[in-house]
Design an enzyme around this catalytic site. Sequence first.
Site, PDB file in Angstrom:
ATOM      1  N   PRO A 144       1.061  -1.023   0.435  1.00 32.53           N
ATOM      2  CA  PRO A 144      -0.213  -0.211  -0.188  1.00 32.53           C
ATOM      3  C   PRO A 144       1.094   1.007   0.233  1.00 32.53           C
ATOM      4  O   PRO A 144       0.687   2.522  -0.529  1.00 32.53           O
ATOM      5  CB  PRO A 144      -0.680  -0.091   1.165  1.00 32.53           C
ATOM      6  N   GLU A 147       1.834  -7.673   9.175  1.00 37.49           N
ATOM      7  CA  GLU A 147       1.929  -5.573   8.505  1.00 37.49           C
ATOM      8  C   GLU A 147       3.658  -5.641   7.405  1.00 37.49           C
ATOM      9  O   GLU A 147       3.493  -4.832   6.840  1.00 37.49           O
ATOM     10  CB  GLU A 147       2.751  -5.305   9.508  1.00 37.49           C
ATOM     11  N   ARG A 199      -0.867  -8.413 -20.773  1.00 40.35           N
ATOM     12  CA  ARG A 199      -1.810  -8.403 -22.715  1.00 40.35           C
ATOM     13  C   ARG A 199      -0.343  -7.553 -22.877  1.00 40.35           C
ATOM     14  O   ARG A 199      -0.777  -7.009 -24.196  1.00 40.35           O
ATOM     15  CB  ARG A 199      -3.211  -7.396 -21.995  1.00 40.35           C
ATOM     16  N   ASP A 249      -6.652   1.245 -25.674  1.00 38.87           N
ATOM     17  CA  ASP A 249      -6.812   1.280 -24.129  1.00 38.87           C
ATOM     18  C   ASP A 249      -7.042   2.920 -24.209  1.00 38.87           C
ATOM     19  O   ASP A 249      -6.017   3.071 -24.111  1.00 38.87           O
ATOM     20  CB  ASP A 249      -5.520   0.683 -23.641  1.00 38.87           C
TER      21      ASP A 249
HETATM   22  O1  LIG Z   1      -2.613  -3.774   0.738  1.00 40.75           O
HETATM   23  C1  LIG Z   1      -1.725  -4.260   0.423  1.00 40.75           C
HETATM   24  C2  LIG Z   1      -1.838  -5.160   1.908  1.00 40.75           C
HETATM   25  C3  LIG Z   1      -0.359  -5.943   1.354  1.00 40.75           C
HETATM   26  C4  LIG Z   1       0.060  -6.112  -0.066  1.00 40.75           C
HETATM   27  C5  LIG Z   1      -0.155  -4.889  -1.015  1.00 40.75           C
HETATM   28  C6  LIG Z   1      -1.152  -4.433  -1.173  1.00 40.75           C
HETATM   29  C7  LIG Z   1      -1.724  -3.044  -1.779  1.00 40.75           C
HETATM   30  C8  LIG Z   1      -2.999  -2.540  -1.304  1.00 40.75           C
HETATM   31  C9  LIG Z   1      -2.726  -1.836  -2.308  1.00 40.75           C
HETATM   32  N1  LIG Z   1      -2.122  -1.542  -3.741  1.00 40.75           N
HETATM   33  O2  LIG Z   1      -1.095  -3.246  -2.553  1.00 40.75           O
END
Ligand SMILES: Oc1ccccc1-c1ccno1
Length: 250
Positions: free
Chosen positions: A92, A119, A161, A176
């Site tokens: 994230p 985590e 793709r 696209d």
């Molecule tokens: O929320 C996550 C948890 C673990 C690994 C990746 C993510 C994530 C959220 C958005 N992009 O990747």
Amino acid sequence: MRLDVVTIFPEYLDPLDVSLVGKARARGQLNVHVHDLREWTYDRHHTVDDTPYGGGPGMVMKTEPWGDALDSVLADGYETGSHGPALVVPTPSGRPFTQELAVELSERPWLVFTPARYEGIDRRVIDEYATRMPVYEVSIGDYVLAGGEAAVLVVTEAVARLLPGVLGNVESHRDDSFAPGAMANLLEGPVYTKPPAWRGREIPEVLVSGHHGKIARWRRDEALRRTTANRPDLIERCDPSVFDKKDREM
Ligand SMILES: Oc1ccccc1-c1ccno1
């Protein structure tokens, strides 16, 4: 292209056997290996995580299983530099995964995905492999998942793709959303197919007018309408020519 995925949920990657990616694998355009991280644990419980230094909630994925797994995967022999593997770490806190990044990744010969759970992975793992290859920490959106495996599926499909010969109709990704060209950065407008009428709903007449210039302008206008409504942030990135009023050249 070779793809390796190291995960504690190998079955999560079963969708890589079907559809576009599955066909690319069957044709030999993509070489995919999924590895169970727990193969590189040696205790009775196959432990892959532990409590975080400094305290705090949740668990952190341990260095040793990841180090042994990645060393094993990479031992298949690789060069460094642009001909070698890149690590792709879904997180994230990564850079946004975009079509532009999909194109960049599609040009590499080997991607090694490290989807984390809990985590996240002990930072020393990323730092260790960043000394040997490019590391792409990527986010697929502003939301939190339970792990990175879904992100691996998204990135893999977006990249696969783009590989030569994978999409039957070379035109497909030319149009696209986000593909380069005058309509780049515009969202795609509505699409229609037979029957011409359905539950009293007709298709837009222009689409059966045979006037290609008017059809192209209508599609441009609808793309602008949808982009303005759903992604106004993209409008300022549009090529100025998309705003002209004359019929479009096909
Ligand atoms: O929320 C996550 C948890 C673990 C690994 C990746 C993510 C994530 C959220 C958005 N992009 O990747």
